[in-house]
Structures are given as structure tokens and as C-alpha cells.
Design an enzyme around this catalytic site. Structure first.
Site, short mmCIF file in Angstrom:
data_model
loop_
_atom_site.label_atom_id
_atom_site.label_comp_id
_atom_site.label_asym_id
_atom_site.label_seq_id
_atom_site.Cartn_x
_atom_site.Cartn_y
_atom_site.Cartn_z
N THR A 1 -7.68 -2.00 7.43
CA THR A 1 -8.18 -0.99 6.50
C THR A 1 -9.51 -1.47 5.93
OG1 THR A 1 -6.83 -2.00 4.77
CG2 THR A 1 -5.88 -0.12 5.93
N ASP B 1 -0.17 0.40 13.92
CA ASP B 1 0.19 1.64 14.60
C ASP B 1 0.39 1.44 16.10
OD1 ASP B 1 -2.55 2.17 15.95
OD2 ASP B 1 -3.06 1.97 13.84
N PRO C 1 -5.18 -5.82 0.56
CA PRO C 1 -4.72 -6.84 1.50
C PRO C 1 -5.71 -7.15 2.61
CG PRO C 1 -3.55 -4.76 1.82
CD PRO C 1 -4.32 -4.64 0.54
N ASP D 1 1.11 -12.37 7.35
CA ASP D 1 -0.28 -12.34 6.89
C ASP D 1 -1.20 -12.83 8.00
OD1 ASP D 1 -2.77 -13.03 5.71
OD2 ASP D 1 -1.83 -13.25 3.76
N GLY D 2 -2.12 -11.97 8.43
CA GLY D 2 -3.02 -12.34 9.52
C GLY D 2 -3.94 -13.49 9.18
N GLN E 1 0.83 -1.20 0.00
CA GLN E 1 0.00 0.00 0.00
C GLN E 1 0.87 1.26 0.00
OE1 GLN E 1 -2.15 -1.12 3.50
NE2 GLN E 1 -0.29 -1.23 4.70
N HIS F 1 -9.68 3.82 18.94
CA HIS F 1 -9.00 2.76 19.68
C HIS F 1 -9.75 2.37 20.95
CE1 HIS F 1 -5.28 3.98 17.27
NE2 HIS F 1 -5.63 2.77 16.88
N ASP G 1 -8.41 -5.01 13.26
CA ASP G 1 -8.15 -3.57 13.14
C ASP G 1 -7.51 -3.33 11.78
OD1 ASP G 1 -7.59 -0.93 13.48
OD2 ASP G 1 -6.07 -1.21 15.04
#
Length: 273
Positions: free
Chosen positions: A160, A90, A165, A140-141, A34, A65, A158
Site C-alpha cells: 500500500t 491478493d 504498516p 512482517d516483510g 487496516q 500486476h 507490492d
């Protein structure tokens, strides 16, 4: 991303965008996954954008959050002791879970550059990755969930928006895999976009979870820098979720928010029925 007359704009449609006046563009890089841009804005402090969409700002990150952690935290039968975060590079979600007293947090982020940017520009969030309770994995989750033998009390997606992805994180197959790594009474939560501008996202999350979990609910909150300011989260469990009493508060979250966030406007109810 190039600035136009010192403004960064996130486009919602061909006819609408939200613009931030900026004093400087601090970073613009293209990763394997990205594009990441970092701006210093006048009203919201540092702003992180991924593929042209606002992910967080210094001024209002606490709202997102707190909503994605403190609401599901109160939906497990007892305070969760361990959690899995997919995305969240983050560090903001992990930071909040540490504050909530969780003993073991696995944070799986696919793009190491998100982590590096946060370490450089958002140290109050990324400090979570230096905590002994947090295990950061760059991978990769989706593959992690499929292959891990660990089980969790709380799973936080959490990510995008559901494209690129992150697209697979909203699929029935992925939810089936998360079901297998949930302890008894565990819950899973995912951000699910703006009901006003991104109705497909909330429909995708809700319908996908409904195919796997018996109890699925949507809650919302106000996040000024996200599309429309009105944002949704979808939370689910194989077990009936019974909220525990709330005896804590954040800067946004409190007992009233815990109850009121599940009171949905009629048009949102119609999106998920």
C-alpha cells in the site's frame, strides 16, 4: 465504511474524489493493521479497498500486476528463476510470476485477512497460493528480509502507500537489507504512487533507492482506478540494468510498453532530480 447513496468514493484531497456506483457492499472488516472493504461495482466488478483507497478491481487489475512483474522481469540479465514478493496478499503478482515461468516464489504478507478476502472474492488471483511454486508466509516483510538467508533474482514490493504498516518498506534501511539478499544481476521494484497526486511517494522511493543502488529508474503506466490514472513504479539494481528483448505480451504489456513506460514527462523527471 458506510456508503453514501450507493457510491464508494476514494478521496484524493479535500476538493477531489473518485466515486464508483456500487450495487452492494460485500465486506467491511477492521484487521489488526487496516480496514478492508469490498464492493460490487457496476463498471469495474468487485473492488477491494484498504483504508479507503482502491487496491484493485476485477476489470483493471491486470494492468498493475503486469507492470509490476513483466517490466522488471525483462531487466535481469537472464530470465529470473526465483522471486520475493513483499505484500501482494491478493495473489495477483504471484499469479503473474507463475505465468512467466518462475520456479520459486516467496510471498510475504503481513495481514492474513487480505489473503482470506482474496481467496473468497478473487479466486483467479488467490489461486496462486495453491501452486507448488509459491510459498506464502504471513509475517512482517521487513523482518523477513532482515533475517532470511535466501537470495533472489527479483524482489517486488507490492505494498500500500508509504504510511502505516507499509511505511518502512520505503526506507533506506529496508533497501539496504534487500541489497543483501539479491543474487547477481537481481532487480528490485516498488510501486511508487501517482506522480501527480502523490509526488512525495515517488520522491521517497527514488531517493531511498538511490542511496543504496547504483542504477535506479522510474517507469509509469495507465491504471484507470488509481489516483489520476497515471501511476509510477521505481526499479533498481546494484548492477546496470540492460533490458532483454521482449517476445511476449499480456493484456497491457508488450514490447512497446516495455520501452515507452520509461519515457517520462518532464514534470516527473523534475520530481526525481
Amino acid at each position: 465504511m458506510k456508503l453514501i447513496e450507493n457510491w464508494f468514493s476514494e478521496r484524493y484531497s479535500d476538493n477531489l474524489q473518485l466515486s464508483f456506483r456500487v450495487s452492494d457492499q460485500l465486506l467491511s472488516i477492521k484487521t489488526d493493521y487496516q480496514r478492508i472493504d469490498l464492493f460490487d461495482t457496476y463498471d469495474f466488478g468487485k473492488l477491494l479497498a484498504i483504508d479507503g483507497t482502491v487496491q484493485l478491481t476485477e476489470r483493471d487489475e491486470f494492468i498493475y500486476h503486469e507492470l509490476i512483474t513483466m517490466v522488471p522481469y525483462h531487466l535481469t540479465p537472464r530470465p529470473p528463476e526465483n522471486a520475493l514478493i513483499i505484500g501482494g496478499g491478493d495473489g495477483g503478482a504471484a499469479r503473474r510470476l507463475i505465468d512467466l515461468g518462475l520456479k520459486h516464489i516467496v510471498n510475504v504478507e503481513i495481514d492474513d485477512q487480505v489473503v482470506e478476502v482474496s481467496k473468497r472474492f478473487f479466486p483467479s488471483l488467490s489461486s496462486a497460493f495453491n501452486d507448488s511454486h509459491v510459498k506464502l508466509l504471513i509475517q512482517d516483510g521487513i523482518k523477513y528480509v532482515k533475517n532470511t538467508s535466501e537470495k533472489f533474482d527479483l524482489i517486488i514490493i507490492d505494498s500500500t502507500d508509504p504510511e502505516g504498516p507499509a511505511e518502512g518498506l520505503f526506507s533506506k534501511d529496508f533497501y539496504n537489507d534487500t541489497r543483501k539478499i539479491m543474487n547477481e544481476g537481481a532487480v528490485i521494484v516498488s510501486q511508487s504512487g501517482s506522480p501527480f497526486y502523490q509526488p512525495k511517494a515517488i520522491k521517497l522511493a527514488y531517493s531511498g533507492m538511490r542511496e543504496v543502488f547504483s542504477d535506479v529508474r522510474v517507469y509509469t503506466g495507465f491504471i484507470p482506478t488509481y489516483p489520476s490514472g497515471f501511476w509510477s513504479f521505481t526499479v533498481a539494481s546494484p548492477w546496470t540494468m540492460k533490458p532483454r528483448p521482449v517476445n511476449m505480451s499480456g493484456k497491457y504489456f508488450n514490447a512497446d510498453v516495455m520501452e515507452g513506460s520509461f519515457r517520462l514527462p518532464q514534470f516527473v523527471k523534475e520530481l526525481i532530480t
